[in-house]
Scaffold this active site. Structure first.
Site, mmCIF file in Angstrom:
data_model
loop_
_atom_site.group_PDB
_atom_site.id
_atom_site.type_symbol
_atom_site.label_atom_id
_atom_site.label_comp_id
_atom_site.label_asym_id
_atom_site.label_seq_id
_atom_site.Cartn_x
_atom_site.Cartn_y
_atom_site.Cartn_z
ATOM 1 N N ASN A 210 25.169 0.331 10.951
ATOM 2 C CA ASN A 210 26.349 0.912 10.297
ATOM 3 C C ASN A 210 27.341 -0.201 10.039
ATOM 4 O OD1 ASN A 210 25.777 3.679 10.274
ATOM 5 N ND2 ASN A 210 26.443 3.926 12.382
ATOM 6 N N ASP A 278 22.736 6.493 13.796
ATOM 7 C CA ASP A 278 22.229 7.825 14.155
ATOM 8 C C ASP A 278 20.711 7.858 14.255
ATOM 9 O OD1 ASP A 278 24.648 9.322 14.368
ATOM 10 O OD2 ASP A 278 24.889 8.996 12.209
HETATM 11 O O1 C5P Z 1 28.002 12.392 15.221
HETATM 12 P P1 C5P Z 1 28.928 11.311 14.814
HETATM 13 O O2 C5P Z 1 28.272 9.981 14.678
HETATM 14 O O3 C5P Z 1 29.788 11.613 13.636
HETATM 15 O O4 C5P Z 1 29.965 11.237 16.041
HETATM 16 C C1 C5P Z 1 30.845 10.194 16.185
HETATM 17 C C2 C5P Z 1 31.218 10.011 17.628
HETATM 18 O O5 C5P Z 1 30.046 10.070 18.437
HETATM 19 C C3 C5P Z 1 31.795 8.654 17.891
HETATM 20 O O6 C5P Z 1 32.694 8.778 18.964
HETATM 21 C C4 C5P Z 1 30.589 7.828 18.263
HETATM 22 O O7 C5P Z 1 30.953 6.719 19.061
HETATM 23 C C5 C5P Z 1 29.765 8.816 19.039
HETATM 24 N N1 C5P Z 1 28.306 8.625 18.949
HETATM 25 C C6 C5P Z 1 27.612 8.199 20.061
HETATM 26 N N2 C5P Z 1 26.248 8.052 20.017
HETATM 27 C C7 C5P Z 1 25.572 8.340 18.883
HETATM 28 C C8 C5P Z 1 26.256 8.801 17.749
HETATM 29 C C9 C5P Z 1 27.634 8.919 17.821
HETATM 30 O O8 C5P Z 1 28.245 7.912 21.082
HETATM 31 N N3 C5P Z 1 24.258 8.200 18.860
#
Ligand code: C5P
Length: 397
Positions: A210, A278
């Site tokens: 990312n 993700d």
């Molecule tokens: O699901 P999304 O990526 O939008 O969520 C964002 C939040 O989840 C952020 O705080 C990010 O640091 C955390 N996150 C995480 N582990 C992942 C995906 C997101 O800790 N695999």
């Protein structure tokens, strides 16, 4: 046992307002603060080391190269042991030297060696204060987190009128006291911050990732440490220097980030600011994948660190904060952030706009079980300071 006294390092610059710094030292001591002072060469033209050491009850630092001073105090220790550094008065020249990062005397060397940004109380002739060079220096210092206690308007000792008088001592004293309270607010707390992107390897040279500078998480870790929390930062690959006073672990993949986060102790507060990838390729190919291998990749989800840290009640951080980057922070963004709050089981979500990526600024809405708080636009440093302030409030400290 009562907590050790707060320590202030008072730097007295060379201006007619220097005599007021004696009263500032006296007032701070009366509040139980330990004051150490540095008198610059020009400051010594206005007040004597004897008056300063009498009022502070400590020897006065004057010379970067004095063997006795270095062996007894040492400029690094002098800087690091201070809960707050205040320059009063700060002359135009002193501000210019700070802006340049000079370290050719004890005062500037201490400021450069400190892990906290100082407070400065400028005092100078109004034309000097308005000069473009001074304006630019002050703006630069503010952007680096230096707290500027704005000078007052009025009659000047030089006979002119305008803005340039040292701020009222009540104001300087209250700013120093506020800084001191902030500096130990999270003392005894363990804090964990994730930051930066992760990289999920596809083959030995390619990866899925990312875009993320990591700046917001680094600022949060810096601010938590600035409030005396024992702070661990688990960072993906970024080009930032680890913040001073923060235990930083560098990781590459989401799995490594999770493993590092689950390493004891369980923190009281965890802030997940990382832009975790993700997905990751299901298979890793050692060496370099041939182009002819085709264009379809099998992907699987990475572990959700925020969700894992939020699991359960016992043995979990007392406060888990996540971020949600959305295309807009209006009603639809808030709704999605709230869904995320529930899905991940964390306590707060800081909703921010996608435009924050790659910028030094951020615009945040705090979404929690209690509702929403719009924080408005500010630097990532301001957002970090506000978050730490809210964390202190949450724990009632
Ligand atoms: O699901 P999304 O990526 O939008 O969520 C964002 C939040 O989840 C952020 O705080 C990010 O640091 C955390 N996150 C995480 N582990 C992942 C995906 C997101 O800790 N695999």
């Amino acid at each position: 046992m009562s907590a050790p006294a707060h320590r202030v390092l008072l730097i007295v610059g060379g201006g007619i307002a220097a005599y007021k710094s004696l009263d500032l030292a006296r007032r701070l001591r009366a509040r139980g603060v330990e004051v150490r002072a540095i008198l610059t060469k020009n400051g010594a033209e206005f007040v004597t080391p004897l008056s300063l050491s009498t009022l502070t009850g400590n020897p006065v630092g004057r010379d970067l190269f004095s063997l006795t001073e270095e062996s007894e105090i040492g400029h690094i220790r002098l800087a690091r042991e201070a809960d707050c550094i205040v320059v009063a008065p700060a002359t135009a020249d002193f501000l210019a030297r700070m802006a340049q990062g000079r370290a050719d005397d004890l005062a500037t060397a201490c400021i450069l060696a400190a892990s906290r940004a100082p407070l400065v109380a400028p005092a100078m002739n109004p034309m000097m204060w308005l000069n473009e060079a001074t304006r630019a220096n002050v703006a630069l210092l503010k952007s680096r987190g230096v707290g500027v206690i704005e000078p007052d308007a009025g009659d000047m000792a030089c006979g002119e009128e305008g803005v340039g008088r040292l701020a009222d001592l009540d104001e300087i004293e209250s700013r120093v006291m506020a800084e001191l309270r902030r500096s130990r607010r999270l003392s005894g707390f363990d804090a964990l911050v994730t930051s930066g992107p992760t990289r999920e390897r596809l083959d030995s040279v390619r990866y899925v990732s990312n875009g993320s500078s990591g700046l917001q998480g680094y600022e949060i870790a810096h601010a938590l440490a600035g409030a005396s929390a024992r702070t661990r930062l688990v960072s993906g690959p970024v080009s930032l220097s680890p913040p001073a006073g923060v235990e930083t672990t560098s990781v590459t993949t989401a799995q490594e980030m999770l493993d590092a986060c689950l390493t004891p102790p369980v923190p009281r507060v965890a802030v997940c600011a990382a832009a975790v990838s993700d997905w990751r390729p299901r298979d890793f190919v050692a060496g370099k994948m041939e182009k002819s291998a085709g264009l379809s990749l099998e992907m699987e989800q990475t572990p959700d660190i925020l969700a894992r840290l939020s699991e359960g009640r016992a043995g979990r951080p007392e406060l888990v904060v996540g971020f949600a980057v959305e295309d807009g922070i209006g009603a639809a963004g808030v709704r999605r952030a709230r869904e995320k709050l529930t899905a991940k089981g964390c306590d707060w979500i800081l909703l921010n706009d996608i435009s924050a990526a790659g910028s030094d600024e951020n615009e945040v809405v705090l979404v929690s079980g209690d509702g929403e708080e719009v924080w408005g636009r500010g630097s990532k440093r301001d957002v970090a300071a506000r978050l730490v302030d809210r964390v202190g409030g949450y724990f009632g400290v």
